[in-house]
Design a protein around this motif. Structure first.
Motif, mmCIF file in Angstrom:
data_model
loop_
_atom_site.group_PDB
_atom_site.id
_atom_site.type_symbol
_atom_site.label_atom_id
_atom_site.label_comp_id
_atom_site.label_asym_id
_atom_site.label_seq_id
_atom_site.Cartn_x
_atom_site.Cartn_y
_atom_site.Cartn_z
ATOM 1 N N GLY A 90 7.312 54.896 21.119
ATOM 2 C CA GLY A 90 8.702 54.585 20.810
ATOM 3 C C GLY A 90 9.512 55.735 20.248
ATOM 4 O O GLY A 90 9.362 56.882 20.633
ATOM 5 N N GLY A 91 10.380 55.352 19.303
ATOM 6 C CA GLY A 91 11.343 56.312 18.761
ATOM 7 C C GLY A 91 12.704 56.154 19.419
ATOM 8 O O GLY A 91 13.557 57.028 19.292
ATOM 9 N N SER B 124 4.256 52.841 18.454
ATOM 10 C CA SER B 124 3.925 54.133 17.859
ATOM 11 C C SER B 124 5.177 54.986 17.695
ATOM 12 O O SER B 124 5.986 55.122 18.625
ATOM 13 C CB SER B 124 2.923 54.878 18.748
ATOM 14 N N ARG C 157 9.287 61.444 12.801
ATOM 15 C CA ARG C 157 10.279 62.515 12.598
ATOM 16 C C ARG C 157 11.403 62.096 11.643
ATOM 17 O O ARG C 157 11.949 62.916 10.918
ATOM 18 C CB ARG C 157 10.941 62.895 13.928
ATOM 19 N N GLY D 215 2.880 58.796 13.459
ATOM 20 C CA GLY D 215 2.306 60.140 13.450
ATOM 21 C C GLY D 215 1.712 60.498 14.805
ATOM 22 O O GLY D 215 1.420 59.621 15.622
ATOM 23 N N PHE E 27 -0.933 61.923 17.688
ATOM 24 C CA PHE E 27 -2.310 61.509 17.994
ATOM 25 C C PHE E 27 -3.252 62.709 18.030
ATOM 26 O O PHE E 27 -4.469 62.548 17.971
ATOM 27 C CB PHE E 27 -2.355 60.823 19.367
ATOM 28 N N GLY E 28 -2.684 63.923 18.198
ATOM 29 C CA GLY E 28 -3.515 65.106 18.391
ATOM 30 C C GLY E 28 -3.698 65.422 19.863
ATOM 31 O O GLY E 28 -4.831 65.554 20.346
ATOM 32 N N GLY E 29 -2.564 65.506 20.574
ATOM 33 C CA GLY E 29 -2.603 65.896 21.986
ATOM 34 C C GLY E 29 -3.184 64.807 22.879
ATOM 35 O O GLY E 29 -3.443 63.685 22.440
ATOM 36 N N HIS F 56 12.083 58.950 24.085
ATOM 37 C CA HIS F 56 13.378 59.533 24.476
ATOM 38 C C HIS F 56 13.215 60.394 25.732
ATOM 39 O O HIS F 56 12.174 61.030 25.917
ATOM 40 C CB HIS F 56 13.877 60.382 23.297
ATOM 41 N N ALA G 180 11.687 63.727 25.175
ATOM 42 C CA ALA G 180 10.362 63.823 24.549
ATOM 43 C C ALA G 180 9.319 64.031 25.655
ATOM 44 O O ALA G 180 8.455 63.185 25.906
ATOM 45 C CB ALA G 180 10.080 62.571 23.721
ATOM 46 N N ALA G 181 9.410 65.188 26.313
ATOM 47 C CA ALA G 181 8.621 65.418 27.534
ATOM 48 C C ALA G 181 7.139 65.599 27.244
ATOM 49 O O ALA G 181 6.287 65.245 28.071
ATOM 50 C CB ALA G 181 9.157 66.651 28.261
ATOM 51 N N GLN G 182 6.840 66.132 26.073
ATOM 52 C CA GLN G 182 5.430 66.435 25.781
ATOM 53 C C GLN G 182 4.608 65.163 25.615
ATOM 54 O O GLN G 182 3.541 65.022 26.222
ATOM 55 C CB GLN G 182 5.357 67.286 24.505
ATOM 56 N N VAL G 183 5.119 64.244 24.811
ATOM 57 C CA VAL G 183 4.342 63.020 24.575
ATOM 58 C C VAL G 183 4.236 62.201 25.867
ATOM 59 O O VAL G 183 3.210 61.546 26.115
ATOM 60 C CB VAL G 183 4.924 62.201 23.392
ATOM 61 N N HIS H 122 1.485 63.702 27.840
ATOM 62 C CA HIS H 122 0.200 63.326 27.235
ATOM 63 C C HIS H 122 -0.167 61.884 27.573
ATOM 64 O O HIS H 122 -1.319 61.583 27.876
ATOM 65 C CB HIS H 122 0.265 63.468 25.708
ATOM 66 N N GLN I 292 16.038 68.944 15.595
ATOM 67 C CA GLN I 292 14.918 69.824 15.943
ATOM 68 C C GLN I 292 15.360 70.990 16.822
ATOM 69 O O GLN I 292 14.778 72.069 16.760
ATOM 70 C CB GLN I 292 13.853 69.033 16.692
ATOM 71 N N LYS J 204 22.660 66.649 24.837
ATOM 72 C CA LYS J 204 21.611 66.399 25.829
ATOM 73 C C LYS J 204 22.015 65.183 26.657
ATOM 74 O O LYS J 204 22.675 64.284 26.126
ATOM 75 C CB LYS J 204 20.285 66.072 25.132
#
Ligand code: NAP
Length: 249
Positions: free
Chosen positions: A9-10, A32, A36, A50, A52-54, A75, A78-81, A84, A139, A197
């Motif tokens: 989420g977020g 989750s 931030r 928090g 997860f560690g990648g 969002h 939020a491309a990284q999560v 993952h 950020q 954005k």
């Protein structure tokens, strides 16, 4: 046995989906958040906070928590999560869907310049405007720390952790915002460029209408691409329907 779903989420959509699914027969939800925002708006039900560690950490967490299905409702930037979650789900053979609201589309009278990233916006900014309203989040704003010739009005929910551009005023507020509010900000601060954005959605779209009406240019940071081949839906209702079909099968 109930089906256990993780909602990453977020976003308002993630909260709304958790609210819609609360009490749905045969389904257990865990939401989750990255952690931030200092005082996040929490969804109903079970919430963990928090990183997860990648990908490996997420995979382990999914296994330890007996998750059957993943909804990535993070969002659009939020491309990284998202990468993952798609990789971890593929590795474990779990169904996954990405909930992404549709992007904002340029309208008649808009004066948008497009860039593909925050770094490209840093390069494009000189010459486009001298009094900039930044709504790209706390950020990303540190990337403009060397923009000494530009004055920034920086809007964020919490104060940025990193350095600010040398000529900047911080405005702490959380949407939704209406057109009148946004028009007053543009006028009061003599804004000549809106930096944003392409988040999409109706919570923060009013700034684009206000910019159009005032003839203010927009530097639009386009979305990062989604992982190849991932299934997507554009609304909370469509994500709900996707889960319903999964539960029925
Ligand atoms: P990101 O760059 O894609 O992710 C960075 C790291 O933060 C991830 O690798 C993961 O850490 C952790 N993370 C992100 N979202 C998470 C979640 N929902 N639950 C648990 N861990 C999460 O993400 P971001 O751009 O920093 O955004 C962070 C959060 O803010 C997201 O949840 C997003 O929905 C929300 N948000 C972002 C923006 C934006 O403009 N980027 C705007 C509004 C809201 P690990 O690798 O340790 O797992």
């Amino acid at each position: 046995m109930p089906v256990r779903a993780l909602i990453l989420g977020g976003t308002g959509e993630a909260r709304s989906l958790a609210t819609t699914l609360a009490g749905e027969r045969g389904l257990e939800i865990v939401s989750s958040l990255a952690g931030r925002v200092r005082a996040p708006q929490l969804p109903p039900g079970e919430v963990r906070i928090g990183g997860f560690g990648g990908t490996a950490g997420l995979q382990e967490w999914l296994r330890d928590n007996a998750i059957d299905v993943v909804v990535d409702a993070t969002h659009p930037f939020a491309a990284q999560v998202t990468q993952h979650s798609v990789d971890a789900a593929a590795e474990l053979g779990l169904p996954i869907v990405v909930l992404r609201r549709s992007p904002w589309i340029e309208d008649a009278g808009d004066r948008w310049a497009h860039v593909p990233s925050v770094a490209a916006a840093v390069d494009a900014l000189p010459g486009l405007g001298t009094r900039v309203f930044s709504t790209i989040g706390r950020q990303s704003v540190a990337a403009f720390v060397d923009a000494a010739d530009i004055w920034f009005l920086i809007r964020a929910i919490d104060p940025p952790d990193g350095p600010l551009p040398p000529n900047a005023e911080l405005l702490l507020e959380r949407g939704p915002f209406d057109v009148q509010h946004e028009a007053e900000l543009l006028d009061r601060h003599r804004i000549d460029l809106l930096l944003t954005k392409n988040s999409g959605g109706d919570q923060t779209v009013a700034k684009l209408s206000a910019a159009r009406a005032a003839g203010v240019r927009v530097l639009m940071i386009d979305r990062p691409p989604l992982p190849a081949g991932v299934e997507t839906v554009e609304s909370v209702a469509a994500a709900h329907e996707w889960l319903r079909r999964l539960l029925a099968s």
